[in-house]
Design an enzyme around this catalytic site. Structure first.
Site, PDB file in Angstrom:
ATOM      1  N   ASP A 289       0.868  -1.167   0.000  1.00 45.43           N
ATOM      2  CA  ASP A 289       0.000   0.000   0.000  1.00 45.43           C
ATOM      3  C   ASP A 289       0.915   1.230   0.000  1.00 45.43           C
ATOM      4  OD1 ASP A 289      -3.156   0.647   1.700  1.00 45.43           O
ATOM      5  OD2 ASP A 289      -2.083   1.777   0.155  1.00 45.43           O
TER       6      ASP A 289
HETATM    7  C1  GLC Z   1      -4.172   4.312  -0.217  1.00 41.11           C
HETATM    8  C2  GLC Z   1      -5.115   3.214   0.207  1.00 41.11           C
HETATM    9  C3  GLC Z   1      -5.262   2.125  -0.817  1.00 41.11           C
HETATM   10  C4  GLC Z   1      -5.139   2.717  -2.204  1.00 41.11           C
HETATM   11  C5  GLC Z   1      -3.712   3.209  -2.365  1.00 41.11           C
HETATM   12  C6  GLC Z   1      -3.479   3.888  -3.713  1.00 41.11           C
HETATM   13  O1  GLC Z   1      -3.393   4.735   0.854  1.00 41.11           O
HETATM   14  O2  GLC Z   1      -4.874   2.595   1.469  1.00 41.11           O
HETATM   15  O3  GLC Z   1      -6.544   1.520  -0.598  1.00 41.11           O
HETATM   16  O4  GLC Z   1      -5.435   1.748  -3.185  1.00 41.11           O
HETATM   17  O5  GLC Z   1      -3.323   4.091  -1.321  1.00 41.11           O
HETATM   18  O6  GLC Z   1      -4.214   5.062  -3.769  1.00 41.11           O
END
Ligand code: GLC
Length: 732
Positions: A289
């Protein structure tokens, strides 16, 4: 010997132009993918391999939670981009750099958060789950995939499969509710919707199961936190939706921010490798993430970026989202012998495998079609309205307040949500635009044109203490036959980093309702939220209540149709509504307490306000007795459970039957009951239909222990449906 060497050199020189024509095997679209990967890996330098394992962000950052470290000039060898532009020509320009300016011409995979739609915004996933219509959910993902693909996207960071456990956590909005089987079923629908029959087809995009694993137990509902989750709960509650998604062919998985009982999700070899890869056989790749690799330092398991990169990579994270730790530190870790080159190759193999399966090497560019052909197509908007309508839940309807009587010629339309076109889309609205949204006000005017006069007053804001709008609201109410109040949450009150210490609406909204109650008019509350709400007080004031959720681009007509009766509500809750915030955690599939009839909070009723599965209709249904094909089965047999449902009302309706199993005695304690199957069908007035559930002992009666071992024990079980509970016995 000399002659042989000379003739070989001569042969090569004479045929050099021919050799130059033979392209390497990885460019042969007819060669097996694994052979293409072997050939490409053999040609790649370590730097090129490591760059494939990185994802950078491209374009304007609309997500306030993800702080852009630096906007980097896109290198042609980068593995992936979070592509935030909607312009396919930008994508093709960048892809051209990768295909023509890099040494090996490896295409970039472009990802984006297509969570509940791209430009056509569907209801939030929690709402979608309340429709219990897996086909509509699948279709919505397919539409989202097409709109995204036409904008240059190859990969979505969806579906989110974190089984809900604490409504203070804003991200309950993004998943499919509190039940593992429901999340698993919608996971399959979403993966098939996004990925289609084959990833290489146009208009399909790679899915990404997230956030792996146990993120929804983030302590106290505070986001990004420690999750004190036992292995039993991991296996029993949080893994099933991900296993289902993997079995459905999901191309990728995203590791979460949370700390899984001391080992963060993005550094957890047990979940990322032993289970995901070795046990479930996932052959795609894991992306971290946003920044969750470097966050390992904050979580206290890495002393610096280099160690965070080592821990994440060796645990099983193949691609590093935006923090560049892999680019900066993997080469030296390889040089120091801490990271085997074979592990690098396996990681890059997984990434290349998805790129080959997507057909990016043969078709690196997307078709550029006119914007009006890309988005908001008529049939897609109709689908969005249908899914919104089927997601909405009629929570309360005293004295048949709804649908509104046709004799009502004046309607007071009150509340901060009425003319809103932003919050109604919910969090993660993708590329949704307010100007595309049909507001509740627009939907109401269309629905009641020529039928009733609408008297609008905002009444109050979403929060604050300004009651000066109450007078106009009361005036509208006194001149009307019924009062409809549209209340709710702002979209950033849920979603990522959307944790709230209370799930009650701001006091000003409750004050407005209390004031309107005094008019004595029929009082209907229409609620738009990204989570269950604390309704213990509002429930006493309202004659009727509908949970609209955050219905997206086409929520206006859906909500208006329910008010007028054009639409018969069919939604049922996929998440429990507690009496109060203090009652959290409370969910239907809890385990029995040692003293079932005591030990509850003394200051509120024992049960939640509305249980999982609750939802009313404008018609009535009568369930006949549940019939079992046998009341004794062996482990090798199956048992058919049937129930006949009659529509005893005056209009057609869509009824969802939820089938549960209870295992009252086992070697470990079991949830009081567990959803094992559901089916939604239309039943016309006066007609009846049979719902059937084929019970498979291994699938439906077994349980998994804290080691992931599955057990099937003989003894008594119950099948539960509606308010019936029927016993049967399992023998060897
Ligand atoms: C964010 C979220 C995740 C998302 C990623 C890209 O922090 O936790 O769900 O897909 O970053 O935006």
């Amino acid at each position: 010997m000399q002659k042989v060497v000379t003739s070989c050199i001569l042969f090569f020189l004479l045929n050099a132009p021919l050799f130059a024509q033979i392209s390497p095997r990885y460019k042969d679209k007819n060669a097996p993918v694994e052979e293409r990967i072997d050939n490409l890996l053999a040609l790649m330098t370590l730097e090129e391999k490591v760059l494939q394992m990185n994802q950078w962000a491209y374009g304007h950052n609309a997500n306030p939670n993800n702080i852009e470290s630096i906007m980097r000039e896109v290198r042609p060898e980068i593995g992936s981009l979070i592509f935030r532009s909607t312009n396919p020509e930008y994508r093709n320009q960048i892809q051209k750099k990768a295909m023509e300016e890099s040494r090996l011409g490896i295409p970039i995979i472009c990802g984006f958060d297509v969570i509940h739609g791209y430009r056509t915004v569907f209801p939030i996933p929690l709402a979608q789950a309340c429709s219990w219509n897996t086909d509509l959910v699948k279709q919505s993902c397919s539409v989202a995939a097409k709109e995204a693909w036409l904008s240059g996207i190859d990969w979505t960071f969806s579906p989110m499969l974190d089984v809900a456990r604490d409504a203070r956590w804003g991200r309950v909005a993004e998943g499919y509710g509190e039940d593992p089987y429901a999340n698993a079923t919608f996971a399959i629908a979403a993966v098939h919707g996004y990925q289609g029959d084959t990833l290489a087809n146009k208009y399909t995009i790679a899915a990404c199961l997230k956030h792996y694993l146990g993120y929804s137990l983030s302590e106290g509902g505070r986001d990004y936190h420690y999750s004190d989750v036992s292995n039993q709960t991991l296996w029993e509650t949080f893994m099933p939706p991900f296993e289902a998604g993997i079995k459905a062919g999901a191309a990728t998985v995203m590791s979460g921010f949370n700390d899984i009982a001391g080992v963060p999700a993005s550094a957890n070899h047990f979940t990322l490798t032993e289970v995901l890869k070795n046990r479930w056989g996932h052959d795609g790749f894991v992306v971290s993430d946003w920044g969750s690799v470097k966050n390992l330092i904050d979580q206290g398991v890495a002393k610096d970026l280099k160690e965070s990169g080592l821990k994440a990579f060796m645990a099983g994270v193949e691609m590093d989202m935006v923090d560049n730790v892999y680019v900066d530190h993997l080469p030296s870790l390889v040089a120091e012998g801490k990271v085997p080159m074979s592990s690098i190759d396996e990681a890059v193999r997984r990434i290349l495998r998805i790129k080959f399966r997507l057909g990016l090497f043969e078709n690196p560019y997307v078709d550029v079609v006119a914007e009006e052909k890309r988005y908001l197509q008529k049939e897609d908007l109709q689908l969005a309205e249908q899914l919104a309508a089927e997601s909405m839940v009629l929570l309360k309807n005293e004295k048949e307040t709804l649908p509104l009587k046709s004799s009502f010629k004046n309607l007071a339309i009150i509340g901060p949500m009425v003319k809103d076109s932003v919050h109604i889309m919910g969090s993660w609205e993708g590329q949704g635009r307010p100007q595309d949204v049909e507001t509740l006000w627009a939907g109401l005017n269309k629905e009641f044109k020529g039928k009733a006069k609408l008297h609008y007053a905002q009444g109050c804001d979403y929060d604050g203490e300004d009651t000066t709008g109450f007078a106009a609201a009361l005036a509208a109410a006194y001149q009307s036959d019924a009062v409809i109040v549209f209340l709710g949450e702002k979209r950033n009150w849920s979603g990522e980093n959307g944790s709230r210490s209370t799930i009650a609406l701001p006091h000003i909204q409750e004050q407005l309702v209390a004031a309107l109650r005094k008019t004595g008019k029929p009082l209907i509350l229409m609620l738009s939220s990204g989570r269950p709400l604390e309704l213990i007080r509002l429930n006493k004031l309202a004659d009727a209540m509908v949970e609209l959720w955050q219905p997206g681009t086409c929520g206006g007509s859906a909500a208006a149709g329910i008010l007028s009766g054009r639409i018969n509500p069919s939604g049922k809750l996929a998440i429990t509504f507690p009496q109060t915030t203090g009652q959290i955690p409370i969910y239907y599939n809890m385990r029995q307490s040692a003293r079932p009839y005591s030990g509850h909070y003394q200051d509120i009723p024992r049960d939640p306000l509305y249980w999982f599965g609750h939802g009313l209709s404008y018609t009535t249904y009568s369930y006949g007795p549940v019939h079992l094909s046998s009341t004794t089965i062996s482990k090798a047999q199956r048992i058919i459970a049937e129930v006949e449902v009659t529509n005893t009302g005056t209009r057609a309706g869509k009824e969802t039957v939820l089938w549960f199993i209870a295992d009252p005695v086992a070697n470990i304690s079991r949830p009081m009951k567990e959803l094992k199957f559901f089916e939604k069908k239309t039943i016309n007035a006066g007609e009846k239909t049979i719902y059937r559930f084929e019970i498979d002992p291994i699938r439906d009666l077994s349980y998994v222990d804290s080691n992931g071992t599955r057990h099937l024990e003989t003894g008594d079980y119950f099948v539960l449906v509606n308010d019936q509970k029927v016993k049967f016995e399992l023998i060897e």
